[in-house]
Design an enzyme around this catalytic site. Structure first.
Site, PDB file in Angstrom:
ATOM      1  N   LYS A 110       0.846  -1.191   0.000  1.00 15.48           N
ATOM      2  CA  LYS A 110       0.000   0.000   0.000  1.00 15.48           C
ATOM      3  C   LYS A 110       0.877   1.234   0.000  1.00 15.48           C
ATOM      4  O   LYS A 110       1.998   1.189   0.530  1.00 15.48           O
ATOM      5  CB  LYS A 110      -0.883   0.029   1.259  1.00 15.48           C
ATOM      6  CG  LYS A 110      -2.085   0.930   1.126  1.00 15.48           C
ATOM      7  CD  LYS A 110      -3.196   0.232   0.388  1.00 15.48           C
ATOM      8  CE  LYS A 110      -4.458   1.020   0.340  1.00 15.48           C
ATOM      9  NZ  LYS A 110      -5.588   0.138   0.016  1.00 15.48           N
TER      10      LYS A 110
HETATM   11  N1  GLU Z   1      -7.150   0.414  -3.163  1.00 18.58           N
HETATM   12  C1  GLU Z   1      -7.977  -0.717  -3.421  1.00 18.58           C
HETATM   13  C2  GLU Z   1      -8.027  -1.623  -2.206  1.00 18.58           C
HETATM   14  O1  GLU Z   1      -7.853  -1.193  -1.099  1.00 18.58           O
HETATM   15  C3  GLU Z   1      -7.585  -1.420  -4.704  1.00 18.58           C
HETATM   16  C4  GLU Z   1      -6.230  -2.038  -4.706  1.00 18.58           C
HETATM   17  C5  GLU Z   1      -5.813  -2.579  -6.075  1.00 18.58           C
HETATM   18  O2  GLU Z   1      -6.616  -2.600  -6.982  1.00 18.58           O
HETATM   19  O3  GLU Z   1      -4.646  -2.977  -6.177  1.00 18.58           O
HETATM   20  O4  GLU Z   1      -8.341  -2.773  -2.303  1.00 18.58           O
END
Ligand code: GLU
Length: 479
Positions: A110
């Site tokens: 993240k």
């Molecule tokens: N930000 C989104 C999540 O928390 C999508 C992550 C992604 O598609 O890699 O799942």
């Protein structure tokens, strides 16, 4: 929005770890492996300068890699003033568990940038995003085979297009460059259905919940999604799509929407598109004609309803308000909206929580499809669609030939004919893949939930399924 959060709660990352520990206590993992899975592998902090409005502004960003049991690692990049290392690490951990649960072949990661995007003009955001992307890409923290970001709070298609372009400028001969990030606009290598994906996933998750009487009984509910009263917190990309699809396609009634400046309640049902347009034009929900305005938005989390959908920040359901929540069913469209302490209170009250790592996995699932599309350099359905239509035409022609002999009672309805003849386009294939993923993942949690007496909630079931998958990968690697 979480101004009511009490001081005696653990941090977000500690909260995720507490929930992890609850589940892992029921497992029989080799010593040490549980710690290896739980801890965050690495967090990179970068402070970089950007020249804005004649002066240099220093910004702080993070990219955390929680687990590399599969690569690339995957997870969004968030732009918010509240971004900090603890939050990014908690979110990276949730990505590991989420990807394992829905069988997206990624580790968890993240990113976050500590800014309020509303403070900047578009060209300033582009400068900031490109500079941040440069800092991450030069350390392989953006890379098609190592680390693939995506949108999260405060970012969207526009930012992903800038990131993809920045990566490609730095790696001009990488034929798979487009796969360095997902959630891109269609013209930059995106996929149909990615923007709606997380909200769509919430809808598919709820449909699966309402397919099983036992699950409904656990929450003391009966019937179908039709007519159910829903409160949504946050009408951003996720909350908006979930509310829209549930009201337009499943007959649910959106009786409350909570936003930054307060909430709107209307037991007759809120016009979701109308309210979204109002927010876009006025910056908030106050004054809108779609229901009664409640200045203390957070109090509407406690509104009488069947389904509560927190779709914004983490920690909004906490020790301060958990006991007053009335919804028998909560579906966590956001990451971490219920703290570990609140989770316990709600469980004891008999509230069923469909956990974040499953409920909002629609986004990363469709990101996975986008990444595969980018690596295969071809849109889904391009080879099969017309061939499928030609074969269907054969059947229709044959049925029509037979009905000529059998008379009018045997003719096909025009609606059937046109629907049957049309081959699936990319959007239909994406939705089908997402529906299948959400159903299968739910069923794997449900099985554990109902089969094991020591598992009394869906979150623990989700952790058990996903930790087991991560553990298997480690074992296969010989760790
Ligand atoms: N930000 C989104 C999540 O928390 C999508 C992550 C992604 O598609 O890699 O799942």
């Amino acid at each position: 929005m979480n101004q009511n959060k009490p001081f005696n709660e653990p941090s977000f990352r500690q909260s995720v770890d507490l929930m992890f520990n609850r589940a892992v206590a029921l497992m029989d993992l080799p010593p040490g492996l549980e710690e290896k899975i739980r801890v965050c592998n690495a967090t990179y902090t970068v402070r970089f300068g950007v020249r804005l409005r004649g002066q240099i502004v220093t910004l702080t960003g993070y990219r955390s890699v929680h687990s590399e049991h599969m690569e690339p690692v995957k997870g969004g990049i968030r732009y918010a003033p509240s971004v900090n290392q603890d939050e990014v690490e908690a979110l990276a951990a949730l990505m590991t568990y989420k990807c394992a649960l829905v069988e997206a072949p990624f580790g968890g990661s993240k990113g976050g940038l500590c800014i309020d995007p509303r403070d900047y003009e578009e060209h300033e955001l582009e400068l900031i995003t490109r500079r941040f992307a440069y800092e991450l890409a030069k350390r392989d923290l953006i890379h098609p085979s190592q680390n693939v970001p995506a949108p999260d709070m405060g970012t969207g298609e526009r930012e992903m297009a800038w990131i993809a372009d920045q990566y490609n400028r730095m790696n001009t001969t990488d034929i798979n460059g487009r796969a360095c990030v997902t959630g891109k606009p269609l013209n930059a290598g995106g996929i149909h259905g990615r923007v709606e994906a997380t909200g769509r996933g919430v809808q598919y998750a709820l449909r699966e919940f309402f397919r099983d009487k036992r699950d409904m009984e656990m929450a003391g509910m009966t019937g179908k999604l039709d007519g159910k009263k829903v409160v949504v917190q946050g009408l951003g990309n996720v909350g908006y799509h979930a509310a829209k699809f549930l009201s337009e396609e499943d007959g649910s009634k959106i009786v409350g929407v909570i936003e930054r400046d307060g909430a709107i309640v209307n037991d007759a049902g809120i016009d979701v598109d109308g309210l979204r347009d109002w927010i876009a034009g006025h910056g908030g929900v106050e004054g809108s004609p779609f229901g009664t305005f409640v200045p203390d938005g957070a109090s509407v989390l406690e509104h009488e309803c069947d389904i509560l959908i927190p779709a914004a920040l983490e920690g909004v359901i906490n020790l301060a308000n958990a006991a007053r929540i009335k919804a028998p069913l909560i579906i966590e469209a956001a990451n971490g909206p219920v703290t570990a302490g609140a989770d316990q209170i709600l469980r004891e009250k008999g509230c069923v929580i469909i956990p974040d790592m499953y409920a909002n996995a629609g986004g990363v699932t469709v990101s996975y499809f986008e990444w595969v599309k980018n690596l295969s350099h071809i849109r889904f359905g391009r080879m099969q669609r017309r061939q499928e239509e030609a074969r269907h035409q054969l059947v229709v022609d044959e049925l029509e030939r037979l009905s000529d002999h059998l008379g009018d009672a045997w003719t096909m309805t025009p609606d059937f004919k046109s629907k049957y003849l049309r081959g699936a386009d990319e959007l239909e294939l994406v939705r089908s893949g997402l529906d299948d993923t959400m159903r299968i993942a739910y069923q794997s949690m449900r099985e554990v939930w109902h089969a094991r007496e020591d598992v009394t909630d869906l979150r623990t079931a989700a952790y058990l399924v996903s930790i087991d998958k991560v553990a298997q990968s480690y074992r296969a690697k010989g760790i």
